[in-house]
Design a protein around this motif. Structure first.
Motif, PDB file in Angstrom:
ATOM      1  N   MET A   1       0.796  -1.244  -0.098  1.00 29.75           N
ATOM      2  CA  MET A   1       0.027   0.132   0.015  1.00 29.75           C
ATOM      3  C   MET A   1       0.752   1.087   0.162  1.00 29.75           C
ATOM      4  O   MET A   1       1.813   1.344   0.770  1.00 29.75           O
ATOM      5  CB  MET A   1      -0.851  -0.108   1.224  1.00 29.75           C
ATOM      6  N   SER A   2       0.415   2.064  -0.869  1.00 32.83           N
ATOM      7  CA  SER A   2       1.135   3.330  -0.715  1.00 32.83           C
ATOM      8  C   SER A   2       0.456   4.631  -0.146  1.00 32.83           C
ATOM      9  O   SER A   2      -0.800   4.511   0.138  1.00 32.83           O
ATOM     10  CB  SER A   2       1.393   3.964  -2.145  1.00 32.83           C
ATOM     11  N   VAL A   3       1.127   5.613   0.404  1.00 26.06           N
ATOM     12  CA  VAL A   3       0.357   6.556   1.234  1.00 26.06           C
ATOM     13  C   VAL A   3       0.212   7.445   0.096  1.00 26.06           C
ATOM     14  O   VAL A   3       0.417   8.024  -0.905  1.00 26.06           O
ATOM     15  CB  VAL A   3       1.569   7.236   1.995  1.00 26.06           C
ATOM     16  N   PRO A   4      -1.502   8.276   0.702  1.00 19.13           N
ATOM     17  CA  PRO A   4      -1.932   8.821  -0.471  1.00 19.13           C
ATOM     18  C   PRO A   4      -1.317  10.303  -0.517  1.00 19.13           C
ATOM     19  O   PRO A   4      -0.867  10.758   0.676  1.00 19.13           O
ATOM     20  CB  PRO A   4      -3.290   9.116   0.185  1.00 19.13           C
ATOM     21  N   ASP A   5      -1.096  10.767  -1.796  1.00 20.31           N
ATOM     22  CA  ASP A   5      -0.660  12.089  -1.974  1.00 20.31           C
ATOM     23  C   ASP A   5      -1.559  13.142  -1.528  1.00 20.31           C
ATOM     24  O   ASP A   5      -2.424  13.270  -2.017  1.00 20.31           O
ATOM     25  CB  ASP A   5      -0.224  12.042  -3.404  1.00 20.31           C
ATOM     26  N   ASP A   6      -1.169  14.164  -0.807  1.00 22.17           N
ATOM     27  CA  ASP A   6      -1.809  15.275  -0.338  1.00 22.17           C
ATOM     28  C   ASP A   6      -1.225  16.503  -1.113  1.00 22.17           C
ATOM     29  O   ASP A   6      -0.346  17.154  -0.760  1.00 22.17           O
ATOM     30  CB  ASP A   6      -1.770  15.471   1.307  1.00 22.17           C
ATOM     31  N   ARG A   7      -1.415  16.746  -2.467  1.00 22.85           N
ATOM     32  CA  ARG A   7      -0.836  18.022  -3.147  1.00 22.85           C
ATOM     33  C   ARG A   7      -1.120  19.232  -2.478  1.00 22.85           C
ATOM     34  O   ARG A   7      -0.104  20.293  -2.523  1.00 22.85           O
ATOM     35  CB  ARG A   7      -1.309  17.895  -4.612  1.00 22.85           C
TER      36      ARG A   7
END
Length: 103
Positions: A1-7
Motif C-alpha cells: 500500500m502506498s501513502v495517499p498524496d496530499d498535493r
C-alpha cells in the motif's frame, strides 16, 4: 500500500482550522478574566449606593473584587471551573461518539 498524496496540504489546513475553531473561543473567555470578575460580582452585597456610583469612576483593578476585603462571590470563585467543565464535557462526549461510530 502506498501513502495517499496530499498535493494541496488539505490535511494540514483541516487540522489548523479545527485547532483555531476549538481554541480561539477558549482563549477569548480565559483572557477576559477581569471582565468576567466584574460582570459576576455580587452587587447586592454593597450596603450604600455611593460605592456603586464610585465603581464606574474607578479603574478596572478596583472593580475586580466586589468588596473592600477582596473576597470574591461564589460565581467569581468558581467561574473558571465551570468554564472548563462546560468546554471539556461536550468535547469528551463527541470524542466517545466519534470513536464508537468509527468502529
Amino acid at each position: 500500500m502506498s501513502v495517499p498524496d496530499d498535493r494541496f496540504n488539505v490535511a494540514y489546513i483541516i487540522f489548523y482550522l479545527l485547532g483555531t475553531v476549538v481554541l480561539l473561543p477558549w482563549f477569548f473567555f480565559i483572557n477576559a478574566n477581569k471582565y468576567w470578575m466584574y460582570k459576576l460580582r455580587d452587587i447586592n452585597s454593597t450596603s450604600n449606593s455611593s460605592q456603586n456610583s464610585d465603581l464606574f469612576n474607578s479603574g478596572p483593578d478596583d472593580a475586580y473584587f466586589n468588596d473592600d476585603d477582596g473576597k470574591r462571590s461564589k460565581l467569581q470563585a468558581d467561574f473558571l471551573s465551570y468554564l472548563s467543565v462546560a468546554s471539556t464535557v461536550p468535547s469528551l462526549i463527541f470524542l466517545i461518539v466519534n470513536t464508537y461510530l468509527a468502529n
